[in-house]
Design a protein around this motif. Structure first.
Motif, PDB file in Angstrom:
ATOM      1  N   THR A 238       0.841  -1.194   0.000  1.00  0.00           N
ATOM      2  CA  THR A 238       0.000   0.000   0.000  1.00  0.00           C
ATOM      3  C   THR A 238       0.876   1.244   0.000  1.00  0.00           C
ATOM      4  O   THR A 238       1.958   1.268   0.598  1.00  0.00           O
ATOM      5  N   ALA A 239       0.407   2.289  -0.652  1.00  0.00           N
ATOM      6  CA  ALA A 239       1.159   3.546  -0.715  1.00  0.00           C
ATOM      7  C   ALA A 239       1.290   4.148   0.685  1.00  0.00           C
ATOM      8  O   ALA A 239       0.366   4.077   1.494  1.00  0.00           O
ATOM      9  N   TRP A 240       2.452   4.725   0.952  1.00  0.00           N
ATOM     10  CA  TRP A 240       2.702   5.344   2.265  1.00  0.00           C
ATOM     11  C   TRP A 240       2.900   6.841   2.066  1.00  0.00           C
ATOM     12  O   TRP A 240       3.768   7.266   1.300  1.00  0.00           O
ATOM     13  N   HIS A 241       2.086   7.649   2.785  1.00  0.00           N
ATOM     14  CA  HIS A 241       2.135   9.097   2.637  1.00  0.00           C
ATOM     15  C   HIS A 241       2.496   9.804   3.939  1.00  0.00           C
ATOM     16  O   HIS A 241       2.477  11.042   3.994  1.00  0.00           O
ATOM     17  N   GLU A 242       2.840   9.037   4.981  1.00  0.00           N
ATOM     18  CA  GLU A 242       3.163   9.634   6.272  1.00  0.00           C
ATOM     19  C   GLU A 242       4.677   9.759   6.429  1.00  0.00           C
ATOM     20  O   GLU A 242       5.441   9.525   5.495  1.00  0.00           O
ATOM     21  N   ASP A 243       5.108  10.116   7.633  1.00  0.00           N
ATOM     22  CA  ASP A 243       6.532  10.257   7.934  1.00  0.00           C
ATOM     23  C   ASP A 243       7.242   8.937   7.642  1.00  0.00           C
ATOM     24  O   ASP A 243       6.851   7.886   8.162  1.00  0.00           O
ATOM     25  N   ILE A 244       8.288   8.979   6.823  1.00  0.00           N
ATOM     26  CA  ILE A 244       8.983   7.752   6.455  1.00  0.00           C
ATOM     27  C   ILE A 244       9.774   7.150   7.611  1.00  0.00           C
ATOM     28  O   ILE A 244      10.227   6.010   7.528  1.00  0.00           O
ATOM     29  N   ASP A 245       9.919   7.885   8.702  1.00  0.00           N
ATOM     30  CA  ASP A 245      10.639   7.347   9.859  1.00  0.00           C
ATOM     31  C   ASP A 245       9.785   6.406  10.701  1.00  0.00           C
ATOM     32  O   ASP A 245      10.331   5.657  11.520  1.00  0.00           O
ATOM     33  N   THR A 246       8.466   6.445  10.526  1.00  0.00           N
ATOM     34  CA  THR A 246       7.612   5.765  11.497  1.00  0.00           C
ATOM     35  C   THR A 246       6.519   4.894  10.876  1.00  0.00           C
ATOM     36  O   THR A 246       5.344   5.014  11.234  1.00  0.00           O
ATOM     37  N   PRO A 247       6.840   3.994   9.970  1.00  0.00           N
ATOM     38  CA  PRO A 247       5.803   3.094   9.445  1.00  0.00           C
ATOM     39  C   PRO A 247       5.364   2.100  10.508  1.00  0.00           C
ATOM     40  O   PRO A 247       6.166   1.670  11.338  1.00  0.00           O
ATOM     41  N   ALA A 248       4.104   1.745  10.503  1.00  0.00           N
ATOM     42  CA  ALA A 248       3.582   0.784  11.479  1.00  0.00           C
ATOM     43  C   ALA A 248       2.338   0.126  10.911  1.00  0.00           C
ATOM     44  O   ALA A 248       1.576   0.748  10.170  1.00  0.00           O
TER      45      ALA A 248
END
Length: 574
Positions: free
Chosen positions: A304-314
Motif C-alpha cells: 500500500t502507498a505510504w504518505h506519512e513520515d517515512i521514519d515511522t511506518p507501522a
C-alpha cells in the motif's frame, strides 16, 4: 568515527546503514580503499530489518518477462548460499498450492521449470533441489495445516531465507574488518562543498558544479559535530533518498516513493506443517507468504502507498486483518488477532522514472539506478534485498569512475564474516551441543547467526558458564548472545538488542518487556550504563512497545505513524 581533514580525506564515504549502504562500504573496502559509513539510527533500522526476510529470484518477475532481473537475482541467491554467506542464508522449500488441476499445473509448473533452468550454471552444483509436483495426498503430508478441501495438489520449489538485520550488521562488520570506519546514531546535517569556507555566498558554494567533499554530522548520543571529508560520497538511503538530496541541495536527483508492506508473527503450533517448509500464493494486491522462523511463523505481506513520515511506518488494524483474512483463506484452522505475537512494517523504495542527462546516470537494471547528483556525490536507489551486492558494486564502480583502475570489487569472492570455515563448525554441531548442554535447535540457531564466529561466543561461555544459559523472557536466546551484541556487534540500546541483534520484539507476546531486566543485567557493564541510564533505557523501550501495540489498533496510517513518532527515543536528550 573521528573527523577527517580536507588534506587527508577518505576515499569513499557511504551515507546510509541499510543493506545497500553496508554492502557499498564492504565493496569499497575490498578494493583497498579508505572507507567510512554513517547511519543516523542503528544499522538496518529502516527497511533492511523489515522485509519478508527472503533471498529469492522473484517468480513474479517471470510473469513480467523480466528474465534478466530474475537471472541476476538467482545468481546472487546461489552465491550467498554456496559461498559468501552460507551461515546466514539458508535454502527454504515453498509449496505453491493448486486449485485448478490442469491450468495451475501447466501454467505455474512451466514458470517454475524456467525458474530452475535459469539458476543452472555449467559445471556448478545447484545449492537447492529442483522443483517437484505434489499430489493432494502428498501435499496433506507436507503441509497438513492447509485447507485440503480447497487444494488439489501443489508445486514445491526452493528459494532461501535470511535474518535481514543480521545480514546488514555482518556486512558492516565485514567492512570494518577490512579497515572501514562505521558510525551509527550519526546524523548527516550538511554536505560539504568545495569553496564553502571561502565564500559568503552559500548558494554559490552549493551550486551544481561545486564538488561535494564530504559531510558534517551530529553524534546523536553526545551532540558533538564533526566534519568527515571524502573524495567521493555515496548516498544509499533507500526511502530517505529524497531527504538526503534536499540536504545536499542538488538541483535534480532520484525520485523514490514508499510502499508499505507488513508482516505478522504467530506461534509455530498454530499451523501444522513439516519443520521447514513455507507457503506462497498470490493475492489480488500482493503475494502471501507463510514462512517458518524457528518457534513462530511469519505471514505477509501487503503493498500500500505510504504518505506519512517515512521514519515511522507501522501496521494498522486494517493491515493485520488483511493478512489474517488471506492466510485464513488457505489454512485449515482460522487464525485470530489473539494469535498474533508481533508485527512489523517496512517501506519499499520504489524508484520512479526520472529524465536525466545520460552522462550523470546509469540505469543498471529495471530495479535500481545509480546517478551522479553532483561532482563527488553519487546515489543508488531501487532494487531489492537479494541483489544488494550488485547494487553496491555498481554504485562504487560508478562513483570511482577513472579512479577504479586496479581496484576491482572482490565481494563476489570474499565470504562475509562467519562464512569462511562455516562447514567445519557445522559438522561439529553435535559436539558443541553435548559440551554445553544445548539442544540441536539451539546449536543450529547459533550457527545460523554466527557461523564460524561461534568460537568467540564459546570462549565467553568458557569464562562464565552462566552466559550459556537462556536469558529469561527472550524466547530461547542465550545470555551470551546479548553480551556479544553489546561488545562486538555495535548494539547501543535495548531496542537494538531486542529488535535487530535478536528478534525478541517479534518472537514473544510481550514484545520483550519481560526480558528487559535480564538483558540489562547482562549488557549494562559492557555499555557503561549507570542507574540513570538503565531507567532511561527501560522507559524508552517500554514506550516503543506500547506505541506499536496501540498502532496495531488504529484505523489509519496517520494515527499509527503519530503514535510511533511520539514514542521514538531521542537519544541526544540523554
Amino acid at each position: 568515527m573521528a573527523g577527517t581533514s580536507p588534506e587527508d580525506p577518505l576515499d569513499v564515504l557511504v551515507v546510509g546503514g541499510g543493506v545497500v549502504g553496508a554492502a557499498a562500504a564492504f565493496d569499497a573496502a575490498t578494493r583497498g580503499l579508505r572507507v567510512g559509513l554513517v547511519e543516523s539510527q542503528d544499522l538496518a533500522q529502516g527497511t533492511s530489518s523489515r522485509s519478508s526476510k527472503l533471498v529469492h529470484g522473484g517468480l513474479r518477475y517471470l510473469q513480467m518477462l523480466d528474465f534478466k532481473l530474475v537471472s541476476e537475482a538467482l545468481r546472487e541467491r546461489d552465491l550467498l548460499l554456496k559461498h559468501t554467506a552460507p551461515h546466514l542464508v539458508r535454502a527454504l522449500p515453498f509449496v505453491f498450492p493448486f486449485e485448478k488441476r490442469v491450468l495451475d499445473r501447466a501454467f505455474i509448473g512451466s514458470g517454475v521449470s524456467l525458474y530452475d533452468a535459469m539458476s543452472m550454471r555449467p559445471g556448478e552444483k545447484r545449492p537447492v533441489p529442483f522443483h517437484r509436483h505434489l499430489s493432494r495426498a502428498r501435499l496433506r503430508q507436507r503441509f497438513p495445516g492447509l485447507d485440503h478441501d480447497k487444494f488439489i495438489g501443489a508445486l514445491e520449489y526452493y528459494d532461501a531465507q535470511v535474518d535481514d538485520a543480521r545480514l546488514v550488521m555482518t556486512l558492516a562488520r565485514s567492512a570494518h574488518s577490512l579497515g572501514a570506519l562505521v558510525a551509527t546514531r550519526t546524523e548527516v546535517t550538511e554536505y560539504l562543498r568545495a569553496g564553502a569556507a571561502d565564500t559568503a555566498d552559500a548558494e554559490a558554494a552549493a551550486a551544481e558544479d561545486a564538488p561535494v567533499q564530504g559531510v558534517a554530522v551530529r553524534d546523536r548520543e553526545t551532540g558533538e559535530r564533526l566534519e568527515i571529508h571524502a573524495r567521493e560520497t555515496v548516498l544509499a538511503a533507500g526511502v530517505w533518498t529524497g531527504r538526503q538530496q534536499e540536504a545536499a541541495e542538488v538541483p535534480s536527483g532520484l525520485k523514490v516513493l514508499a510502499s508499505k508492506g507488513i508482516h505478522i508473527t504467530v506461534p509455530k503450533d498454530r499451523i501444522s506443517a513439516d519443520d521447514h517448509v513455507g507457503v506462497i500464493t498470490q493475492t489480488e494486491k500482493s503475494v502471501l507468504f507463510i514462512i517458518p522462523m524457528g518457534r513462530y511463523w511469519s505471514i505477509g505481506t501487503t503493498d500500500t502507498a505510504w504518505h506519512e513520515d517515512i521514519d515511522t511506518p507501522a501496521p494498522t488494524a486494517e493491515d493485520i486483518d488483511y493478512v489474517l483474512e488471506h492466510a485464513n483463506a488457505v489454512l485449515e484452522s482460522d487464525l485470530s488477532r489473539d494469535d498474533v505475537i508481533g508485527t512489523w512494517a517496512g517501506l519499499r523504495p520504489l524508484l520512479q522514472p526520472v529524465e536525466t542527462d545520460e552522462s550523470k546516470s546509469s540505469k543498471v537494471s529495471r530495479e535500481h539506478t545509480v546517478m551522479r547528483l553532483a561532482p563527488g556525490l553519487s546515489a543508488v536507489a531501487g532494487g531489492k534485498l537479494t541483489t544488494y551486492r550488485v547494487m553496491a558494486e555498481d554504485v562504487i564502480t560508478f562513483a570511482l569512475g577513472d579512479r577504479q583502475v586496479h581496484r576491482e570489487s572482490l565481494t563476489h569472492a570474499m565470504p562475509l564474516l562467519g562464512g569462511q570455515g562455516y562447514s567445519e563448525w557445522e559438522a561439529r554441531a553435535p559436539e558443541i551441543g553435548q559440551a554445553h548442554g544445548w539442544s540441536d535447535e539451539t546449536v543450529d540457531r547459533l550457527l545460523n547467526r554466527y557461523g564460524s564466529l561461534l568460537p568467540e561466543l564459546l570462549a565467553l561461555v568458557e569464562e562464565d558458564p552462566a552466559l550459556g544459559e537462556e536469558a529469561p523472557g527472550t524466547g530461547g536466546h542465550l545470555r551470551v548472545e546479548f553480551l556479544y551484541a553489546a561488545r562486538a556487534e555495535g548494539a547501543l540500546h535495548l531496542e537494538d538488542l531486542l529488535e535487530r541483534r535478536t528478534r525478541v520484539f517479534h518472537e514473544v507476546p510481550d514484545r520483550g518487556l519481560g526480558a528487559m531486566d535480564a538483558v540489562i543485567e547482562i549488557v549494562a557493564p559492557a555499555l557503561g550504563w549507570d542507574e540513570a541510564a538503565v531507567a532511561r533505557e527501560k522507559q524508552a523501550f517500554t514506550r516503543v512497545v506500547e506505541a506499536h501495540r496501540a498502532a496495531e489498533r488504529t484505523a489509519s496510517d496517520a494515527e499509527a505513524a503519530a503514535l510511533v513518532a511520539e514514542a521514538t527515543p531521542d537519544y541526544l536528550a540523554r
